[in-house]
Design an enzyme around this catalytic site. Structure first.
Site, PDB file in Angstrom:
ATOM      1  CE1 TYR A  46      -4.019   2.120   0.828  1.00  0.00           C
ATOM      2  CE2 TYR A  46      -2.519   3.214   2.341  1.00  0.00           C
ATOM      3  CZ  TYR A  46      -3.724   3.181   1.657  1.00  0.00           C
ATOM      4  OH  TYR A  46      -4.632   4.215   1.800  1.00  0.00           O
ATOM      5  N   PRO A  74      -4.648  11.978   2.906  1.00  0.00           N
ATOM      6  CG  PRO A  74      -6.711  11.123   2.248  1.00  0.00           C
ATOM      7  CD  PRO A  74      -5.267  11.171   1.844  1.00  0.00           C
TER       8      PRO A  74
HETATM    9  P1  NDP Z   1     -13.560   2.413   1.013  1.00  0.00           P
HETATM   10  O1  NDP Z   1     -13.045   1.022   1.162  1.00  0.00           O
HETATM   11  O2  NDP Z   1     -14.544   2.936   1.995  1.00  0.00           O
HETATM   12  O3  NDP Z   1     -14.170   2.619  -0.459  1.00  0.00           O
HETATM   13  C1  NDP Z   1     -13.360   2.265  -1.544  1.00  0.00           C
HETATM   14  C2  NDP Z   1     -14.056   2.628  -2.830  1.00  0.00           C
HETATM   15  O4  NDP Z   1     -13.158   2.298  -3.907  1.00  0.00           O
HETATM   16  C3  NDP Z   1     -15.322   1.850  -3.057  1.00  0.00           C
HETATM   17  O5  NDP Z   1     -16.260   2.671  -3.756  1.00  0.00           O
HETATM   18  C4  NDP Z   1     -14.866   0.699  -3.966  1.00  0.00           C
HETATM   19  O6  NDP Z   1     -15.893   0.195  -4.807  1.00  0.00           O
HETATM   20  C5  NDP Z   1     -13.840   1.427  -4.797  1.00  0.00           C
HETATM   21  N1  NDP Z   1     -12.890   0.530  -5.443  1.00  0.00           N
HETATM   22  C6  NDP Z   1     -12.049  -0.384  -4.860  1.00  0.00           C
HETATM   23  N2  NDP Z   1     -11.357  -1.025  -5.821  1.00  0.00           N
HETATM   24  C7  NDP Z   1     -11.760  -0.518  -7.013  1.00  0.00           C
HETATM   25  C8  NDP Z   1     -11.430  -0.772  -8.365  1.00  0.00           C
HETATM   26  N3  NDP Z   1     -10.525  -1.699  -8.723  1.00  0.00           N
HETATM   27  N4  NDP Z   1     -12.076  -0.068  -9.337  1.00  0.00           N
HETATM   28  C9  NDP Z   1     -12.994   0.870  -9.037  1.00  0.00           C
HETATM   29  N5  NDP Z   1     -13.342   1.174  -7.768  1.00  0.00           N
HETATM   30  C10 NDP Z   1     -12.734   0.479  -6.782  1.00  0.00           C
HETATM   31  O7  NDP Z   1     -12.246   3.331   0.973  1.00  0.00           O
HETATM   32  P2  NDP Z   1     -11.965   4.763   1.648  1.00  0.00           P
HETATM   33  O8  NDP Z   1     -13.065   5.683   1.339  1.00  0.00           O
HETATM   34  O9  NDP Z   1     -11.519   4.561   3.032  1.00  0.00           O
HETATM   35  O10 NDP Z   1     -10.659   5.213   0.822  1.00  0.00           O
HETATM   36  C11 NDP Z   1     -10.742   5.986  -0.350  1.00  0.00           C
HETATM   37  C12 NDP Z   1      -9.314   6.356  -0.779  1.00  0.00           C
HETATM   38  O11 NDP Z   1      -8.693   7.105   0.259  1.00  0.00           O
HETATM   39  C13 NDP Z   1      -8.421   5.148  -1.045  1.00  0.00           C
HETATM   40  O12 NDP Z   1      -7.580   5.422  -2.129  1.00  0.00           O
HETATM   41  C14 NDP Z   1      -7.631   5.033   0.227  1.00  0.00           C
HETATM   42  O13 NDP Z   1      -6.402   4.386   0.012  1.00  0.00           O
HETATM   43  C15 NDP Z   1      -7.453   6.488   0.595  1.00  0.00           C
HETATM   44  N6  NDP Z   1      -7.182   6.724   1.994  1.00  0.00           N
HETATM   45  C16 NDP Z   1      -8.087   6.359   2.958  1.00  0.00           C
HETATM   46  C17 NDP Z   1      -7.828   6.618   4.289  1.00  0.00           C
HETATM   47  C18 NDP Z   1      -8.779   6.275   5.353  1.00  0.00           C
HETATM   48  O14 NDP Z   1      -8.442   6.509   6.519  1.00  0.00           O
HETATM   49  N7  NDP Z   1      -9.954   5.766   5.075  1.00  0.00           N
HETATM   50  C19 NDP Z   1      -6.563   7.257   4.692  1.00  0.00           C
HETATM   51  C20 NDP Z   1      -5.700   7.629   3.616  1.00  0.00           C
HETATM   52  C21 NDP Z   1      -6.021   7.354   2.318  1.00  0.00           C
HETATM   53  P3  NDP Z   1     -16.945  -0.914  -4.232  1.00  0.00           P
HETATM   54  O15 NDP Z   1     -17.904  -0.131  -3.369  1.00  0.00           O
HETATM   55  O16 NDP Z   1     -17.578  -1.470  -5.456  1.00  0.00           O
HETATM   56  O17 NDP Z   1     -16.139  -1.906  -3.453  1.00  0.00           O
END
Ligand code: NDP
Length: 240
Positions: A147, A177
């Site tokens: 990651y 974030p």
């Molecule tokens: P979630 O797991 O809550 O949501 C992830 C989203 O990404 C979902 O809509 C999922 O779709 C979609 N997704 C996953 N894989 C794919 C793919 N191959 N193609 C298209 N869509 C995809 O994640 P977060 O909201 O927590 O995180 C969002 C971003 O922020 C990420 O990049 C994460 O790394 C980053 N981030 C998050 C932090 C946190 O504390 N939450 C901290 C720092 C960074 P589906 O609903 O269909 O599964």
């Protein structure tokens, strides 16, 4: 002018907050997602934002998905690369699949989405590419070699592409974030979460809406002088 935005992973978590905030700011928004149809349909019903299913890890699927969005909503001026996954495990236990899945989604996915949109943005002399990286791409994290490598890669991508887009009116920025209260973070055991919060000077997890506001700012015309930057939003946990 009403502009069209695509938010990858835009139906849940941080991405859902970004989709809603962009819609409220006046953009036409397409929310992409990977496979959770139920969450996507609930999101669509609650917000009126159309959802589009494809994997950002698949270049051809991105090309097809972008074409469909542009046919229905018009040329895309704003791309938010938000889709991301974790497959956490210490490196000595990490499988090739765990490495590849994360790199394919979090890093190759950013290429796969940005590349098909790039020439259109260049021709129209306007674009905003905003990639959601992570605090752990900046500082590294035990159990997240895959990651952290993918998220650090997103920062190199951003800094390089910003230089290529500048003369064409395209800004390319990243947001890092810290820990945000979404499914991804709420899935970790409560004890671990408490330990995380103890390391955050503001004393709480972040809210998805706080990241969404950063995106709305970077997408705006007023942010046209900001490119190649990394916007840190982590409650003071890590000062890069
Ligand atoms: P979630 O797991 O809550 O949501 C992830 C989203 O990404 C979902 O809509 C999922 O779709 C979609 N997704 C996953 N894989 C794919 C793919 N191959 N193609 C298209 N869509 C995809 O994640 P977060 O909201 O927590 O995180 C969002 C971003 O922020 C990420 O990049 C994460 O790394 C980053 N981030 C998050 C932090 C946190 O504390 N939450 C901290 C720092 C960074 P589906 O609903 O269909 O599964």
């Amino acid at each position: 002018m009403s502009r069209t935005a695509i938010v990858t992973g835009g139906s849940r978590g941080i991405g859902a907050a970004i989709s809603v905030a962009l819609k409220e700011a006046g953009y036409r928004v397409a929310a992409n997602y990977a496979g959770n149809d139920e969450a996507a349909q609930t999101f669509r019903d609650q917000t009126g934002i159309p959802v589009y299913k494809w994997s950002v890890a698949d270049y051809d699927a991105c090309v097809d998905g972008i074409r469909k969005v542009e046919d229905e909503l018009g040329s895309v001026g704003i791309l938010v690369n938000n889709a991301g996954i974790t497959r956490d495990t210490p490196f000595h236990k990490m499988t090739r699949e765990q490495w590849t899945e994360v790199i394919n989604t979090n890093l190759n996915g950013v290429f796969n989405m940005t590349h098909p949109l790039w020439n259109g943005m260049r021709e129209r002399k306007f674009g905003r590419v905003i990639t959601i990286s992570s605090i752990n791409g900046q500082k590294g994290q035990f159990g997240q070699v895959n990651y952290s490598a993918s998220k650090a890669g997103d920062l190199g991508f951003t800094k390089s592409l910003a230089q290529e887009g500048a003369r064409a009116g395209i800004t390319v920025n990243a947001i890092c974030p810290g820990y945000i209260a979404t499914d991804m973070v709420m899935a970790v055991p409560e004890k671990v979460r408490e330990a995380i919060v103890a390391q955050i000077p503001v004393g709480r997890l972040g809210e998805a809406a706080e990241i969404a506001r950063c995106v709305v700012f970077l997408a705006s015309d007023e942010a046209g002088f900001i490119t190649g930057s990394t916007l840190t939003a982590n409650g003071g946990q890590y000062l890069a």
